[in-house]
Design an enzyme around this catalytic site. Structure first.
Site, mmCIF file in Angstrom:
data_model
loop_
_atom_site.group_PDB
_atom_site.id
_atom_site.type_symbol
_atom_site.label_atom_id
_atom_site.label_comp_id
_atom_site.label_asym_id
_atom_site.label_seq_id
_atom_site.Cartn_x
_atom_site.Cartn_y
_atom_site.Cartn_z
ATOM 1 N N SER A 199 43.525 48.077 37.479
ATOM 2 C CA SER A 199 42.064 48.051 37.383
ATOM 3 C C SER A 199 41.449 47.246 38.523
ATOM 4 O O SER A 199 42.111 46.410 39.140
ATOM 5 C CB SER A 199 41.628 47.460 36.040
ATOM 6 O OG SER A 199 42.027 46.107 35.933
ATOM 7 N N LYS A 227 34.492 47.202 35.020
ATOM 8 C CA LYS A 227 35.949 47.234 35.134
ATOM 9 C C LYS A 227 36.368 48.698 35.226
ATOM 10 O O LYS A 227 36.202 49.461 34.272
ATOM 11 C CB LYS A 227 36.591 46.562 33.916
ATOM 12 C CG LYS A 227 38.106 46.499 33.939
ATOM 13 C CD LYS A 227 38.610 45.777 32.687
ATOM 14 C CE LYS A 227 40.118 45.667 32.653
ATOM 15 N NZ LYS A 227 40.582 44.974 31.403
ATOM 16 N N ASP A 275 46.717 36.901 25.483
ATOM 17 C CA ASP A 275 46.683 36.607 26.922
ATOM 18 C C ASP A 275 45.629 35.549 27.229
ATOM 19 O O ASP A 275 44.858 35.672 28.180
ATOM 20 C CB ASP A 275 46.416 37.880 27.725
ATOM 21 C CG ASP A 275 46.846 37.743 29.191
ATOM 22 O OD1 ASP A 275 47.681 36.852 29.487
ATOM 23 O OD2 ASP A 275 46.364 38.525 30.028
ATOM 24 N N GLY A 297 43.235 43.851 38.787
ATOM 25 C CA GLY A 297 44.345 43.782 37.857
ATOM 26 C C GLY A 297 45.426 44.736 38.315
ATOM 27 O O GLY A 297 45.340 45.306 39.413
ATOM 28 N N VAL A 354 37.611 45.190 39.253
ATOM 29 C CA VAL A 354 36.321 44.762 38.705
ATOM 30 C C VAL A 354 35.328 44.640 39.858
ATOM 31 O O VAL A 354 35.607 43.974 40.853
ATOM 32 C CB VAL A 354 36.441 43.421 37.955
ATOM 33 C CG1 VAL A 354 35.068 42.983 37.432
ATOM 34 C CG2 VAL A 354 37.435 43.531 36.810
ATOM 35 N N LEU A 356 35.054 42.147 42.667
ATOM 36 C CA LEU A 356 35.084 40.775 42.154
ATOM 37 C C LEU A 356 36.495 40.329 41.790
ATOM 38 O O LEU A 356 36.799 39.139 41.801
ATOM 39 C CB LEU A 356 34.183 40.656 40.922
ATOM 40 C CG LEU A 356 32.700 41.019 41.113
ATOM 41 C CD1 LEU A 356 31.967 40.948 39.786
ATOM 42 C CD2 LEU A 356 32.057 40.092 42.131
ATOM 43 N N GLY A 357 37.348 41.281 41.444
ATOM 44 C CA GLY A 357 38.713 40.933 41.046
ATOM 45 C C GLY A 357 39.545 42.183 40.842
ATOM 46 O O GLY A 357 39.031 43.303 40.796
#
Length: 387
Positions: free
Chosen positions: A32, A49, A150, A29, A34, A26-27
């Site tokens: 990391s 995550k 953040d 970092g 997700v 999904l995403g």
């Protein structure tokens, strides 16, 4: 499958795999990934995550230790704020020598950032709902002396009912009484002036919870204008603009908004942190209060008659305005199409679809800047860059 897409070894993470089945990404970092995952006993969907504390083997032992400590701190803070309706809920945690697995509620509507990309700009009504919920979250955090550090649209998720969920507490920390922070971290265009000053002045006293309120102002401005208040193609010049509080309500979008909403934005984007609005002060601002009064007001017969009378008067005015309004001719559209709000929104929407990015409309406005924020940007050498 690339290294970033590879799943952790099922043997070393046996406990996680016994309970969850990982799915698509999904995403991402810096350290990391997700993924959507399925809870095997219930078939419920969640988001996991997966944090590689070794950086794929590229981190030094010191960096591994720091990332592990930061992840444990993030988990601790998430547990302290568990149960808040507008904070992402941590459901499960698993740990191996190399990976952390943090299981969260799945927000299928995705990020507020993606919603803004689709909508171009938000109305005052939509912005009011989002900002009220965000400020209530910040109130809760700050009462616990927790600073997020953040805040940005990418870290605000939406559920099926368009309610927000604040996420990504990786930079968050809980302050001791009187404690000040000096670490320079966050996303460049959302950094408060005092964070930047910390990187340039060893004698700076540090910063506190006020940095979240600056980021809140940047978010609110961005939702309304569709572009950030501070932008320059040279990052150091953008940071200068932030430090001097150099922004404007100059783009055409601001013509459609009230002075009340502009006033609230300006209360957040104050360079001196001691003069900046707190979350509690912001929630008491007329931008929110005028509508709270209307929500609890009970209509009396006299009030109903007044509403009917005002409705009739408004209808008459609209009719006469319609009869008097000048037609939009081809010449007007050719001369200044951006002056017409419906055309302006249409142009913005299709410009993104055609070019793949927002179109710059002035020296101080660039929607492409929204896409320049890299995840988990840590600014460690601002003082070394040339002005």
């Amino acid at each position: 499958m690339t290294r970033d897409e590879a799943l952790p070894d099922s043997h070393s993470a046996q406990d996680f795999y016994e309970n969850y089945e990982p799915k698509e990404i999904l995403g991402r970092g810096v350290s990391s990934v997700v993924r959507r995952c399925i809870h095997k006993p219930t078939s419920q969907e969640y988001a996991v995550k997966v944090i590689d504390v070794t950086g794929g083997g590229s981190f030094s032992p010191e960096e591994v230790r720091e990332l592990r400590e930061a992840t444990l701190k993030e988990v601790d803070i998430l547990r302290k704020v568990s149960g808040h309706p507008n904070i992402i809920q941590l459901k499960d945690t698993y740990e191996t020598n190399t990976f952390f697995f943090l299981v969260f509620d799945l927000m299928k509507r995705g990020e507020l950032f993606d919603y803004l990309t689709e909508k171009v700009t938000l109305s005052e009504k939509e912005t009011r709902k989002i900002m009220r919920a965000l400020l209530e979250v910040i109130c809760t955090l700050h009462k616990l002396n927790i600073v997020h550090r953040d805040l940005k649209p990418e870290n605000i998720l939406l559920d099926d009912n368009m309610n927000i969920k604040l996420t990504d507490f990786g930079f968050s920390c809980q302050l001791e009484p009187g404690e000040r922070l000096r670490e320079v971290c966050g996303t460049p265009s959302y950094l408060a002036p005092e964070i930047i000053e910390c990187s340039m002045n060893e004698d700076h006293p540090g910063y506190g919870k006020e940095v979240d309120m600056w980021s809140t102002g940047v978010i609110m401005y961005t939702l309304l204008a569709g572009s950030p208040p501070f932008w320059h193609r040279k990052q150091m010049l953008m940071l200068r603009m932030i430090m001097s509080g150099n922004y404007q309500f100059g783009s055409p979008e601001w013509d459609d908004y009230s002075d009340t909403v502009k006033d609230l934005v300006s209360r957040f984007l104050v360079v001196q942190p001691q003069n900046r609005y707190t979350a509690e002060e912001a929630l008491a601002h007329p931008f929110f209060q005028q509508y709270l009064v209307e929500e609890v007001r009970h209509f009396s017969p006299r009030g109903k008659f007044k509403v009917i009378a005002l409705t009739v008067l408004a209808s008459v005015r609209i009719y006469y305005q319609y009869r008097r309004v000048k037609p939009v001719t081809r010449e007007i559209v050719i001369r200044d199409p951006y002056a017409l709000r419906p055309l302006r929104r249409l142009i913005d929407a299709y410009a993104f679809r055609i070019y793949g990015h927002w179109v710059k409309k002035g020296q101080q406005q660039n929607r492409a800047a929204l896409f320049e924020n890299t995840p988990k940007a840590v600014l460690l050498s601002l003082a070394e860059e040339d002005y």
